[in-house]
Each structure stands twice: as structure tokens, then as C-alpha cells.
Design a protein around this motif. Structure first.
Motif, PDB file in Angstrom:
ATOM      1  N   GLU A 147      27.478 -56.762 -68.708  1.00  0.00           N
ATOM      2  CA  GLU A 147      27.322 -57.259 -67.341  1.00  0.00           C
ATOM      3  C   GLU A 147      28.709 -57.410 -66.724  1.00  0.00           C
ATOM      4  OE1 GLU A 147      25.383 -61.095 -65.358  1.00  0.00           O
ATOM      5  OE2 GLU A 147      24.362 -60.431 -67.191  1.00  0.00           O
ATOM      6  N   ALA A 148      28.937 -56.731 -65.624  1.00  0.00           N
ATOM      7  CA  ALA A 148      30.262 -56.775 -64.996  1.00  0.00           C
ATOM      8  C   ALA A 148      30.079 -56.986 -63.499  1.00  0.00           C
ATOM      9  CB  ALA A 148      31.004 -55.461 -65.257  1.00  0.00           C
ATOM     10  N   PRO A 149      31.053 -57.629 -62.858  1.00  0.00           N
ATOM     11  CA  PRO A 149      30.950 -57.778 -61.400  1.00  0.00           C
ATOM     12  C   PRO A 149      31.073 -56.425 -60.717  1.00  0.00           C
ATOM     13  CG  PRO A 149      33.045 -58.643 -62.214  1.00  0.00           C
ATOM     14  CD  PRO A 149      32.269 -58.207 -63.414  1.00  0.00           C
ATOM     15  N   PRO A 150      30.634 -56.329 -59.455  1.00  0.00           N
ATOM     16  CA  PRO A 150      30.706 -55.036 -58.775  1.00  0.00           C
ATOM     17  C   PRO A 150      32.132 -54.520 -58.634  1.00  0.00           C
ATOM     18  CG  PRO A 150      29.449 -56.643 -57.482  1.00  0.00           C
ATOM     19  CD  PRO A 150      30.060 -57.386 -58.609  1.00  0.00           C
ATOM     20  N   GLY A 151      32.249 -53.221 -58.754  1.00  0.00           N
ATOM     21  CA  GLY A 151      33.529 -52.561 -58.516  1.00  0.00           C
ATOM     22  C   GLY A 151      33.655 -52.217 -57.036  1.00  0.00           C
ATOM     23  N   PRO A 152      34.578 -51.331 -56.687  1.00  0.00           N
ATOM     24  CA  PRO A 152      34.842 -51.063 -55.261  1.00  0.00           C
ATOM     25  C   PRO A 152      33.669 -50.422 -54.515  1.00  0.00           C
ATOM     26  CG  PRO A 152      36.140 -49.619 -56.711  1.00  0.00           C
ATOM     27  CD  PRO A 152      35.507 -50.644 -57.581  1.00  0.00           C
ATOM     28  N   PRO A 212      28.571 -51.653 -61.169  1.00  0.00           N
ATOM     29  CA  PRO A 212      29.335 -52.541 -62.044  1.00  0.00           C
ATOM     30  C   PRO A 212      30.728 -51.960 -62.333  1.00  0.00           C
ATOM     31  CG  PRO A 212      27.103 -52.283 -62.868  1.00  0.00           C
ATOM     32  CD  PRO A 212      27.243 -51.315 -61.724  1.00  0.00           C
ATOM     33  N   ALA A 213      31.732 -52.832 -62.250  1.00  0.00           N
ATOM     34  CA  ALA A 213      33.114 -52.380 -62.479  1.00  0.00           C
ATOM     35  C   ALA A 213      33.268 -51.887 -63.907  1.00  0.00           C
ATOM     36  CB  ALA A 213      34.076 -53.534 -62.213  1.00  0.00           C
ATOM     37  N   ARG A 214      34.188 -50.980 -64.111  1.00  0.00           N
ATOM     38  CA  ARG A 214      34.451 -50.449 -65.464  1.00  0.00           C
ATOM     39  C   ARG A 214      35.732 -51.033 -66.060  1.00  0.00           C
ATOM     40  NH1 ARG A 214      32.322 -49.821 -68.430  1.00  0.00           N
ATOM     41  NH2 ARG A 214      32.980 -47.962 -69.550  1.00  0.00           N
ATOM     42  N   ALA A 215      36.632 -51.499 -65.198  1.00  0.00           N
ATOM     43  CA  ALA A 215      37.895 -52.051 -65.701  1.00  0.00           C
ATOM     44  C   ALA A 215      38.360 -53.186 -64.800  1.00  0.00           C
ATOM     45  CB  ALA A 215      38.962 -50.959 -65.751  1.00  0.00           C
ATOM     46  N   LEU A 216      39.174 -54.063 -65.373  1.00  0.00           N
ATOM     47  CA  LEU A 216      39.663 -55.239 -64.637  1.00  0.00           C
ATOM     48  C   LEU A 216      41.136 -55.474 -64.948  1.00  0.00           C
ATOM     49  CD1 LEU A 216      38.038 -58.727 -64.430  1.00  0.00           C
ATOM     50  CD2 LEU A 216      40.174 -58.517 -65.671  1.00  0.00           C
ATOM     51  N   ARG A 259      38.472 -53.286 -56.006  1.00  0.00           N
ATOM     52  CA  ARG A 259      37.920 -54.405 -55.240  1.00  0.00           C
ATOM     53  C   ARG A 259      38.575 -55.678 -55.756  1.00  0.00           C
ATOM     54  NH1 ARG A 259      33.997 -58.471 -55.228  1.00  0.00           N
ATOM     55  NH2 ARG A 259      33.253 -58.097 -57.356  1.00  0.00           N
ATOM     56  N   ALA A 260      38.970 -56.555 -54.822  1.00  0.00           N
ATOM     57  CA  ALA A 260      39.602 -57.810 -55.230  1.00  0.00           C
ATOM     58  C   ALA A 260      38.555 -58.901 -55.373  1.00  0.00           C
ATOM     59  CB  ALA A 260      40.645 -58.226 -54.198  1.00  0.00           C
ATOM     60  N   ALA A 261      38.668 -59.692 -56.442  1.00  0.00           N
ATOM     61  CA  ALA A 261      37.829 -60.885 -56.608  1.00  0.00           C
ATOM     62  C   ALA A 261      38.764 -62.084 -56.696  1.00  0.00           C
ATOM     63  CB  ALA A 261      36.989 -60.779 -57.872  1.00  0.00           C
ATOM     64  N   SER A 262      38.237 -63.252 -56.298  1.00  0.00           N
ATOM     65  CA  SER A 262      39.058 -64.469 -56.290  1.00  0.00           C
ATOM     66  C   SER A 262      38.497 -65.488 -57.281  1.00  0.00           C
ATOM     67  CB  SER A 262      39.049 -65.057 -54.879  1.00  0.00           C
ATOM     68  OG  SER A 262      39.420 -66.421 -54.901  1.00  0.00           O
ATOM     69  N   PRO A 263      39.357 -66.318 -57.890  1.00  0.00           N
ATOM     70  CA  PRO A 263      38.853 -67.384 -58.770  1.00  0.00           C
ATOM     71  C   PRO A 263      37.988 -68.382 -58.003  1.00  0.00           C
ATOM     72  CG  PRO A 263      41.268 -67.244 -58.894  1.00  0.00           C
ATOM     73  CD  PRO A 263      40.825 -66.303 -57.821  1.00  0.00           C
ATOM     74  N   SER A 264      38.088 -68.386 -56.675  1.00  0.00           N
ATOM     75  CA  SER A 264      37.280 -69.322 -55.884  1.00  0.00           C
ATOM     76  C   SER A 264      35.995 -68.687 -55.368  1.00  0.00           C
ATOM     77  CB  SER A 264      38.098 -69.844 -54.698  1.00  0.00           C
ATOM     78  OG  SER A 264      39.258 -70.480 -55.175  1.00  0.00           O
ATOM     79  N   ASP A 265      35.748 -67.414 -55.625  1.00  0.00           N
ATOM     80  CA  ASP A 265      34.473 -66.790 -55.222  1.00  0.00           C
ATOM     81  C   ASP A 265      33.318 -67.527 -55.871  1.00  0.00           C
ATOM     82  OD1 ASP A 265      35.832 -64.865 -53.801  1.00  0.00           O
ATOM     83  OD2 ASP A 265      35.528 -63.243 -55.255  1.00  0.00           O
ATOM     84  N   ARG A 266      32.227 -67.702 -55.127  1.00  0.00           N
ATOM     85  CA  ARG A 266      31.018 -68.347 -55.665  1.00  0.00           C
ATOM     86  C   ARG A 266      29.952 -67.304 -55.900  1.00  0.00           C
ATOM     87  NH1 ARG A 266      31.135 -74.109 -55.536  1.00  0.00           N
ATOM     88  NH2 ARG A 266      33.217 -74.659 -54.839  1.00  0.00           N
ATOM     89  N   LEU A 307      39.169 -55.009 -59.567  1.00  0.00           N
ATOM     90  CA  LEU A 307      38.045 -54.387 -60.279  1.00  0.00           C
ATOM     91  C   LEU A 307      37.990 -52.915 -59.925  1.00  0.00           C
ATOM     92  CD1 LEU A 307      35.875 -57.425 -59.446  1.00  0.00           C
ATOM     93  CD2 LEU A 307      36.241 -56.642 -61.788  1.00  0.00           C
ATOM     94  N   PHE A 308      37.935 -52.070 -60.953  1.00  0.00           N
ATOM     95  CA  PHE A 308      38.004 -50.611 -60.774  1.00  0.00           C
ATOM     96  C   PHE A 308      36.684 -49.957 -61.173  1.00  0.00           C
ATOM     97  CE2 PHE A 308      42.271 -52.143 -61.313  1.00  0.00           C
ATOM     98  CZ  PHE A 308      43.014 -51.406 -60.402  1.00  0.00           C
ATOM     99  N   ASP A 309      36.443 -48.778 -60.611  1.00  0.00           N
ATOM    100  CA  ASP A 309      35.188 -48.079 -60.926  1.00  0.00           C
ATOM    101  C   ASP A 309      35.329 -47.115 -62.102  1.00  0.00           C
ATOM    102  OD1 ASP A 309      36.748 -46.166 -59.753  1.00  0.00           O
ATOM    103  OD2 ASP A 309      35.178 -45.381 -58.439  1.00  0.00           O
ATOM    104  N   SER A 310      36.529 -46.986 -62.657  1.00  0.00           N
ATOM    105  CA  SER A 310      36.677 -46.152 -63.862  1.00  0.00           C
ATOM    106  C   SER A 310      37.609 -46.847 -64.844  1.00  0.00           C
ATOM    107  CB  SER A 310      37.211 -44.769 -63.502  1.00  0.00           C
ATOM    108  OG  SER A 310      38.416 -44.880 -62.796  1.00  0.00           O
TER     109      SER A 310
END
Ligand code: B12
Ligand code: SF4
Ligand code: SF4
Length: 228
Positions: free
Chosen positions: A33-38, A42-46, A93-100, A139-142
Motif C-alpha cells: 500500500e503506497a500513497p499516490p504518485g504524480p 500508487p507511488a513506486r519510490a519515495l 508528487r510532494a507530500a507533507s508531514p501535515s497532510d491528513r 513520490l515517484f511513479d517509477s
């Protein structure tokens, strides 16, 4: 597959302009389970973005001076702006530690850099001690290519005195976790001026990473945000 060496060097250079650094990363396992990529899959790398010491502080202060005085959550806003622009430039895609809902940044950090939690909850870094944080994730798609690094030494294991656990006026740290309400009441109250003005006494009691200790203004800023 992108070459991590190449892309991470270019990303590092872009982040450094804002006092930020890359904090390692990893590829998500297939079917994990991964957060969405760009592009929404689901993202493939972080890659984790963060700070060690107070290096982003002057960049943030210069930005803040140009914002309306009542701006909400300025450090999050600045981080999102800066890291969002880097993400766009590098197809992430950028994610933040404050994202809910909150994303598991500390679990990601443990996986990316092999860090372990200190008794005060903050992850212990072999060089930065307790003076580091995460400001975002890319977050990257590859997949990216990562070098395997040996797990760092966990300094808390050999720290027998554990001054961090002896300094808090309300003993907020125990095996039950962080006593958030007790800490908050103390920091807000009449006896809390030392924590309010100089930062968390427990964090400051750690003998490691002191060269990376945040400037007093930054510590006071975090405390103000915490007690708001
Ligand atoms: C909610 C939150 C808090 C809450 C509650 C913490 C809790 N009991 O869960 C409160 C407001 C108390 C808090 C306080 C602080 N926090 Co905080 N917090 C978060 C936040 C936004 C979400 C945590 C979460 O639920 N994640 C979701 C779960 C699924 O992810 P996780 O990785 O599994 O979560 C781990 C943490 O929750 C950790 N944990 C549990 N209890 C505590 C208690 C403390 C004090 C810390 C630091 C961590 C921690 O254990 C979990 C398992 O690994 C994270 C950012 C993030 N997105 O993770 C920052 C984060 C954990 N906080 C951080 C920090 C530094 C602090 C403070 C020390 C400083 C500050 N920001 O003011 C203070 C401590 C107060 C003090 N006396 O100075 C950093 C830790 C960085 C590091 N080097 O390890 C993070 C990662 C934010 C960041 N931008 O880097 N925090
Ligand atoms: S004082 Fe010792 S136990 Fe506490 S965080 Fe620092 S190294 Fe770890
Ligand atoms: S801020 Fe003060 S009361 Fe809160 S945990 Fe740190 S030392 Fe304890």
C-alpha cells in the motif's frame, strides 16, 4: 528506471537552495500500500526531504517577512511551496508531514535511513542527534536505484545516563508514550517559561548532535506552534 545517483544529486542541489536536504528513500514493494504518485497510481519510490540543524531557518524567515502577518501554518506553507516546486521540476508528487490523514513519516524515515526512536519519540540520528526533521516527501511513479547502506549506530543504546528522561519537569516521557496533555499544560503555564523560551528541556539535554541544535528563535517558534 531512473538513476537515483543522477536524479538525487540534482534534487539535492535544488533543495539546498532552501537549506533543505534529502533524507534517503526506498522503493515500495510490489502490491505494498503506497500513497499516490504524480499521476494518481500508487507511488513506486519515495525520497524524504528534511532538515538537519537550523539551515532552512534563514530561508524561511526571509520568505515569512514577505507574507501577510496573520498567515496560518507558515512553516508548512513554506515547505509545501518549496518542495512542491522541486517535485514539479523532477516529475514527482510532494507530500507533507501535515497532510491528513497523517502519513507515516517516521516509519518511512526508519526504513530510509535505518534510524530508531529515542526515548523522547524523536528519531535519533548518529550525526544530528535529535536536531533534525522531515519537511516533505517526493513520490515517484517509477523505481529509483538506491545504494545499500549499513544500519547506523543507535546512540541511545550506549547512553546509560539518559539525561533526556531526567530533565522534563513533568516527566512527560514513559513507556506509555508521550504525555502530551501534561507537557502542554506545563508549557502553557506560569512555570513553563524555560520550555517556552528556550525549547524542550528534554530535547536540549541530549549530549549528541549539539552542533545541529536549532537556533533559539526556531525552537521558540516550534514551541509556540505546539502550544497554540
Ligand atoms: C501528531 C504529531 C504530533 C502530536 C502527537 C504525537 C503522537 N503522540 O502521535 C504532538 C503535537 C504531541 C507532537 C509533538 C511534537 N512532535 Co510531532 N508529529 C506529529 C505528526 C504530524 C503525526 C504523527 C502521526 O500520527 N503519524 C501517523 C503515523 C501512522 O505515522 P508513524 O510514522 O507511524 O508515527 C510515529 C510517530 O507518531 C511516533 N510517535 C508517537 N508518539 C510520539 C511522540 C513524539 C513526541 C514524537 C516526536 C513522535 C511520536 O511513533 C509513531 C510510530 O513510529 C508527525 C508527522 C507525521 N506525518 O508522522 C510529527 C512528528 C512525529 N513530530 C515531530 C516532532 C519533532 C515533534 C516535536 C518534538 C517538536 C515539534 N514539532 O514541536 C513535538 C514534541 C513536543 C515537545 N515537547 O517538544 C517530528 C519528528 C522528527 C524526528 N526527528 O523524528 C515529526 C515526524 C514531524 C516532522 N516534521 O518531522 N507531534
Ligand atoms: S540523552 Fe541519551 S537516551 Fe536520550 S536521546 Fe540522547 S542519546 Fe538517546
Ligand atoms: S517541552 Fe518541557 S514539559 Fe514538554 S516534554 Fe519538553 S521538557 Fe517536558
Amino acid at each position: 528506471m531512473r538513476g537515483e545517483g543522477d536524479i538525487s544529486e540534482r534534487i539535492s542541489a535544488a533543495l539546498l537552495l532552501h537549506g533543505l536536504i534529502l533524507r534517503g528513500g526506498f522503493n515500495f514493494a510490489v502490491n505494498e500500500e503506497a500513497p499516490p504518485g504524480p499521476y494518481g497510481d500508487p507511488a513506486r519510490a519515495l525520497l524524504l526531504v528534511g532538515q538537519a540543524g537550523g539551515t532552512p531557518w534563514p530561508h524561511f524567515e526571509a520568505w515569512l517577512a514577505k507574507q501577510p502577518p496573520d498567515i496560518a501554518n507558515p512553516l508548512d506553507t513554506w515547505s509545501r511551496e518549496v518542495i512542491g516546486a522541486v517535485a514539479e521540476k523532477f516529475g514527482a508528487r510532494a507530500a507533507s508531514p501535515s497532510d491528513r490523514p497523517f502519513l507515516p513519516f517516521q516509519q518511512w524515515a526508519m526504513r530510509a535511513e535505518g534510524l530508531k526512536p529515542s526515548p523522547v519519540g524523536i528519531l535519533m540520528h548518529p550525526r544530528y542527534g535529535l536536531w533534525h526533521a522531515y519537511r516533505g516527501a517526493l513520490l515517484f511513479d517509477s523505481e529509483l536505484v538506491f545504494q545499500h547502506a549499513a544500519a547506523p549506530i543507535h546512540l541511545c543504546d550506549s547512553c546509560l545516563e539518559k539525561p533526556c528522561l531526567k530533565t522534563c519537569p513533568v516527566s512527560a516521557f514513559s513507556s506509555d508514550g508521550f504525555a502530551y496533555a501534561e507537557c502542554l499544560a506545563h508549557v502553557r503555564g506560569p512555570a513553563g517559561s524555560a520550555c517556552r523560551d528556550d525549547g524542550c528541556l528534554a530535547r536540549n539535554a541530549c549530549p549528541y548532535g549539539t552542533a545541529y541544535r536549532y537556533p533559539v528563535e526556531e525552537q521558540a517558534f516550534h514551541t509556540r506552534a505546539f502550544i497554540r
